[in-house]
Design a protein around this motif. Structure first.
Motif, PDB file in Angstrom:
ATOM      1  N   HIS A 293       1.060  20.181   1.898  1.00 48.01           N
ATOM      2  CA  HIS A 293       1.195  19.549   2.849  1.00 48.01           C
ATOM      3  C   HIS A 293       0.520  19.836   3.823  1.00 48.01           C
ATOM      4  O   HIS A 293      -0.628  20.758   3.744  1.00 48.01           O
ATOM      5  N   SER A 294       0.005  18.286   4.443  1.00 48.73           N
ATOM      6  CA  SER A 294      -1.520  18.520   5.270  1.00 48.73           C
ATOM      7  C   SER A 294      -2.392  18.464   4.060  1.00 48.73           C
ATOM      8  O   SER A 294      -3.943  18.808   5.223  1.00 48.73           O
ATOM      9  N   PHE A 295      -3.029  17.882   2.902  1.00 49.18           N
ATOM     10  CA  PHE A 295      -3.707  18.768   2.372  1.00 49.18           C
ATOM     11  C   PHE A 295      -4.770  18.234   2.556  1.00 49.18           C
ATOM     12  O   PHE A 295      -6.263  17.803   2.352  1.00 49.18           O
ATOM     13  N   TRP A 296      -4.537  16.211   3.085  1.00 42.71           N
ATOM     14  CA  TRP A 296      -5.628  15.388   3.987  1.00 42.71           C
ATOM     15  C   TRP A 296      -6.428  15.447   4.770  1.00 42.71           C
ATOM     16  O   TRP A 296      -8.087  15.385   5.208  1.00 42.71           O
ATOM     17  N   LEU A 297      -6.727  16.993   4.832  1.00 39.70           N
ATOM     18  CA  LEU A 297      -7.246  17.698   6.300  1.00 39.70           C
ATOM     19  C   LEU A 297      -8.447  18.653   6.404  1.00 39.70           C
ATOM     20  O   LEU A 297      -9.355  18.924   6.672  1.00 39.70           O
ATOM     21  N   PHE A 298      -8.608  18.749   4.891  1.00 40.25           N
ATOM     22  CA  PHE A 298      -8.851  19.065   4.308  1.00 40.25           C
ATOM     23  C   PHE A 298     -10.334  19.240   2.924  1.00 40.25           C
ATOM     24  O   PHE A 298      -9.508  18.071   2.121  1.00 40.25           O
ATOM     25  N   ASP A 299     -11.230  19.607   2.639  1.00 36.90           N
ATOM     26  CA  ASP A 299     -11.922  19.561   1.287  1.00 36.90           C
ATOM     27  C   ASP A 299     -11.914  20.321   0.526  1.00 36.90           C
ATOM     28  O   ASP A 299     -11.075  21.945   1.275  1.00 36.90           O
ATOM     29  N   PRO A 300     -11.608  20.367  -0.426  1.00 35.99           N
ATOM     30  CA  PRO A 300     -11.181  19.826  -1.245  1.00 35.99           C
ATOM     31  C   PRO A 300     -10.750  17.765  -1.478  1.00 35.99           C
ATOM     32  O   PRO A 300     -11.223  17.367  -2.131  1.00 35.99           O
ATOM     33  N   TRP A 301      -9.531  17.809  -0.598  1.00 31.50           N
ATOM     34  CA  TRP A 301      -8.583  16.580  -1.418  1.00 31.50           C
ATOM     35  C   TRP A 301      -9.137  15.743  -0.009  1.00 31.50           C
ATOM     36  O   TRP A 301      -8.802  14.859  -0.944  1.00 31.50           O
ATOM     37  N   LEU A 302      -9.570  15.555   0.367  1.00 27.64           N
ATOM     38  CA  LEU A 302      -9.752  14.543   1.551  1.00 27.64           C
ATOM     39  C   LEU A 302     -10.746  13.480   0.456  1.00 27.64           C
ATOM     40  O   LEU A 302     -10.011  11.797   0.761  1.00 27.64           O
ATOM     41  N   GLN A 303     -11.638  13.965  -0.359  1.00 23.22           N
ATOM     42  CA  GLN A 303     -12.470  12.775  -0.634  1.00 23.22           C
ATOM     43  C   GLN A 303     -11.550  11.762  -1.789  1.00 23.22           C
ATOM     44  O   GLN A 303     -11.903  10.366  -1.814  1.00 23.22           O
ATOM     45  N   PRO A 304     -10.945  12.312  -2.571  1.00 21.32           N
ATOM     46  CA  PRO A 304      -9.972  11.780  -3.940  1.00 21.32           C
ATOM     47  C   PRO A 304      -9.505  10.690  -2.600  1.00 21.32           C
ATOM     48  O   PRO A 304      -8.425  10.292  -3.031  1.00 21.32           O
ATOM     49  N   VAL A 306      -9.599   9.128  -0.069  1.00 22.06           N
ATOM     50  CA  VAL A 306     -10.266   8.119   0.387  1.00 22.06           C
ATOM     51  C   VAL A 306     -10.300   7.145  -0.810  1.00 22.06           C
ATOM     52  O   VAL A 306     -11.008   6.134  -0.739  1.00 22.06           O
ATOM     53  N   ASP A 307     -10.882   7.534  -1.683  1.00 25.37           N
ATOM     54  CA  ASP A 307     -11.232   7.112  -3.298  1.00 25.37           C
ATOM     55  C   ASP A 307     -10.310   6.193  -3.483  1.00 25.37           C
ATOM     56  O   ASP A 307     -10.141   5.506  -3.769  1.00 25.37           O
ATOM     57  N   ALA A 308      -8.468   6.655  -3.760  1.00 22.32           N
ATOM     58  CA  ALA A 308      -7.278   6.691  -3.934  1.00 22.32           C
ATOM     59  C   ALA A 308      -7.226   4.660  -3.044  1.00 22.32           C
ATOM     60  O   ALA A 308      -6.951   4.378  -3.699  1.00 22.32           O
ATOM     61  N   THR A 309      -7.583   5.583  -1.281  1.00 23.52           N
ATOM     62  CA  THR A 309      -7.384   4.174  -0.320  1.00 23.52           C
ATOM     63  C   THR A 309      -8.021   3.205  -0.701  1.00 23.52           C
ATOM     64  O   THR A 309      -7.313   2.160  -0.944  1.00 23.52           O
ATOM     65  N   ILE A 310      -9.533   3.681  -1.074  1.00 20.60           N
ATOM     66  CA  ILE A 310     -10.290   2.765  -0.922  1.00 20.60           C
ATOM     67  C   ILE A 310     -10.039   1.414  -2.949  1.00 20.60           C
ATOM     68  O   ILE A 310      -9.990   0.328  -2.849  1.00 20.60           O
ATOM     69  N   ASN A 311      -9.868   2.200  -3.440  1.00 19.23           N
ATOM     70  CA  ASN A 311      -9.577   1.727  -5.350  1.00 19.23           C
ATOM     71  C   ASN A 311      -8.296   0.540  -4.782  1.00 19.23           C
ATOM     72  O   ASN A 311      -8.223  -0.621  -5.479  1.00 19.23           O
ATOM     73  N   PHE A 312      -6.943   1.791  -4.176  1.00 15.71           N
ATOM     74  CA  PHE A 312      -6.248   0.741  -4.593  1.00 15.71           C
ATOM     75  C   PHE A 312      -5.961  -0.783  -3.348  1.00 15.71           C
ATOM     76  O   PHE A 312      -5.677  -1.497  -3.737  1.00 15.71           O
ATOM     77  N   LEU A 313      -7.087  -0.575  -2.198  1.00 18.89           N
ATOM     78  CA  LEU A 313      -7.501  -1.909  -1.391  1.00 18.89           C
ATOM     79  C   LEU A 313      -8.184  -2.781  -2.001  1.00 18.89           C
ATOM     80  O   LEU A 313      -7.435  -4.132  -1.874  1.00 18.89           O
ATOM     81  N   VAL A 314      -8.932  -2.402  -2.492  1.00 16.86           N
ATOM     82  CA  VAL A 314      -9.592  -3.152  -3.293  1.00 16.86           C
ATOM     83  C   VAL A 314      -9.185  -3.523  -4.595  1.00 16.86           C
ATOM     84  O   VAL A 314      -9.552  -4.974  -4.839  1.00 16.86           O
ATOM     85  N   SER A 315      -7.824  -3.044  -4.595  1.00 19.64           N
ATOM     86  CA  SER A 315      -7.023  -4.178  -6.486  1.00 19.64           C
ATOM     87  C   SER A 315      -5.899  -4.737  -5.630  1.00 19.64           C
ATOM     88  O   SER A 315      -5.386  -6.305  -6.611  1.00 19.64           O
ATOM     89  N   VAL A 316      -5.510  -4.915  -4.570  1.00 21.32           N
ATOM     90  CA  VAL A 316      -4.957  -5.587  -3.605  1.00 21.32           C
ATOM     91  C   VAL A 316      -5.131  -6.974  -3.691  1.00 21.32           C
ATOM     92  O   VAL A 316      -6.289  -7.761  -2.627  1.00 21.32           O
ATOM     93  N   PRO A 317      -5.030  -8.083  -4.072  1.00 17.63           N
ATOM     94  CA  PRO A 317      -5.590  -9.878  -4.151  1.00 17.63           C
ATOM     95  C   PRO A 317      -5.530  -9.916  -2.392  1.00 17.63           C
ATOM     96  O   PRO A 317      -6.398 -11.072  -2.038  1.00 17.63           O
ATOM     97  N   THR A 318      -4.462  -9.355  -1.876  1.00 18.67           N
ATOM     98  CA  THR A 318      -4.244 -10.657  -0.074  1.00 18.67           C
ATOM     99  C   THR A 318      -5.095  -9.968   0.978  1.00 18.67           C
ATOM    100  O   THR A 318      -5.513  -9.890   1.463  1.00 18.67           O
ATOM    101  N   PHE A 319      -5.681  -8.279  -0.059  1.00 12.66           N
ATOM    102  CA  PHE A 319      -6.214  -7.796   0.811  1.00 12.66           C
ATOM    103  C   PHE A 319      -8.616  -7.217   0.728  1.00 12.66           C
ATOM    104  O   PHE A 319      -8.912  -7.515   1.370  1.00 12.66           O
ATOM    105  N   GLY A 320      -8.262  -7.218  -0.870  1.00 10.12           N
ATOM    106  CA  GLY A 320      -9.368  -5.781  -1.071  1.00 10.12           C
ATOM    107  C   GLY A 320     -10.128  -6.593  -2.029  1.00 10.12           C
ATOM    108  O   GLY A 320      -9.888  -7.432  -3.106  1.00 10.12           O
ATOM    109  N   HIS A 321     -11.456  -6.852  -2.057  1.00  7.96           N
ATOM    110  CA  HIS A 321     -12.298  -6.644  -2.822  1.00  7.96           C
ATOM    111  C   HIS A 321     -13.698  -5.552  -2.582  1.00  7.96           C
ATOM    112  O   HIS A 321     -13.988  -5.505  -1.692  1.00  7.96           O
TER     113      HIS A 321
END
Length: 323
Positions: A293-304, A306-321
């Motif tokens: 738990h709390s993996f997002w505070l640390f490397d190497p887990w923060l970048q994945p 962030v990447d998953a967050t951005i990839n998801f937001l890009v895929s949301v029609p009302t939000f991202g491109h």
């Protein structure tokens, strides 16, 4: 109150509470006074690292240095109660009409700091997203639903100041970790955002798995019990009301769940995803293997994360491109 009425009734209650907060804040002329430091509030990257380093010797605390092209606008008061001011920090890349991710820290509803999400905010800003980290009232200061009201007030502040900071008021996402994931989810499904990222936060306080830990009689009180002001048997309506799973409906914001390898924090997640799919709402999940738990505070887990967050937001029609 019927179980099926939670969405409308709670949304209405939060709305009128928010109106009263705005009116109350507008009437205040007192200067901001920071609350005294709480020595028991130790949920931060360094204390967490000290607990995890033996089992995960390869981890490093993620940095929050500002890269070139990103500026920080710090300590903005977004709501005021008398002399008590709640603040946020913005991490802004250069751009026009930037999408926004509002980040809600964890800490069991009773501890934590908005700086916990500064490393993620910096990495989001590097990718062209305005990232906002927020403080909110912890359970020792104000019980549920204060934190939900605070986060929704922060979203309103961002939207109201969109022109000044070149933000897109029609593209705001809420994200949070642990207790912040639950808060972000509940504030999002009862508020006005376009997407939600729940990072290892509970979706159902009333599930057997959640009650095993959050209603543990050996804890007096548990973290959730302190937030709700009583155990499940005493405050069962609040425990149900605060469970994001109870607000699934068509047209709700899509949710990405990012989870650790610790099952207790997934309580209600798969059931909520199934209900969302049945309602025709976009949802997805990423489980990072062999993670605490709390993996997002640390490397190497923060970048994945962030990447998953951005990839998801890009895929949301009302939000991202793609930016």
């Amino acid at each position: 109150m019927r179980y099926s009425d939670f969405d409308d009734e709670v949304s209405m209650r939060l709305f009128f509470a928010a109106v009263m907060l705005v009116l109350h804040g507008a009437a205040q002329a007192a200067d901001c006074v920071d609350p005294p430091a709480d020595p028991t509030n130790t949920y931060d990257a360094q204390h967490t690292y000290d607990k995890l380093a033996r089992d995960y010797p390869f981890i490093r605390i993620a940095g929050a240095e500002l890269p070139e092209g990103v500026r920080k606008v710090a300590d903005q008061t977004y709501v005021q109660y008398g002399s008590r001011c709640l603040k946020l920090d913005m991490y802004l890349p250069a751009g026009l009409r930037m999408p926004v991710v509002v980040l809600v820290h964890g800490g069991g509803w009773r501890s934590g700091f908005r700086s916990e999400f500064a490393p993620m905010a910096v990495r989001l800003a590097r990718r062209g997203y305005a990232a906002v980290t927020v403080s909110y009232r912890l359970s020792g200061e104000a019980p549920y639903p204060a934190a939900i009201q605070d986060v929704q007030a922060a979203v309103r502040w961002v939207r109201e100041h969109a022109d000044r900071y070149q933000l897109d008021p029609a593209r705001i996402a809420l994200a949070g970790g642990s207790a912040g994931g639950q808060i972000a989810s509940l504030a999002g499904v009862t508020g006005d955002v376009q997407a939600i990222i729940n990072i290892d936060g509970l979706s159902d306080f009333t599930s057997e798995l959640a009650l095993k830990y959050e209603d543990d009689p050996k804890k007096n009180p548990s973290a959730a019990g302190a937030w709700f002001g009583g155990r499940y048997a005493e405050k069962s309506a609040l425990w149900r009301e605060a469970s994001p799973i109870n607000y699934v409906k068509a047209g709700m914001p899509p949710i990405l769940f990012i989870g650790s390898a610790q099952p207790r924090f997934s309580a209600g997640r798969d059931e909520m995803m199934a209900k969302m799919s049945q309602a025709g709402v976009k949802t997805d999940k990423l489980i990072l293997p062999d993670t605490p738990h709390s993996f997002w505070l640390f490397d190497p887990w923060l970048q994945p994360t962030v990447d998953a967050t951005i990839n998801f937001l890009v895929s949301v029609p009302t939000f991202g491109h793609e930016l």
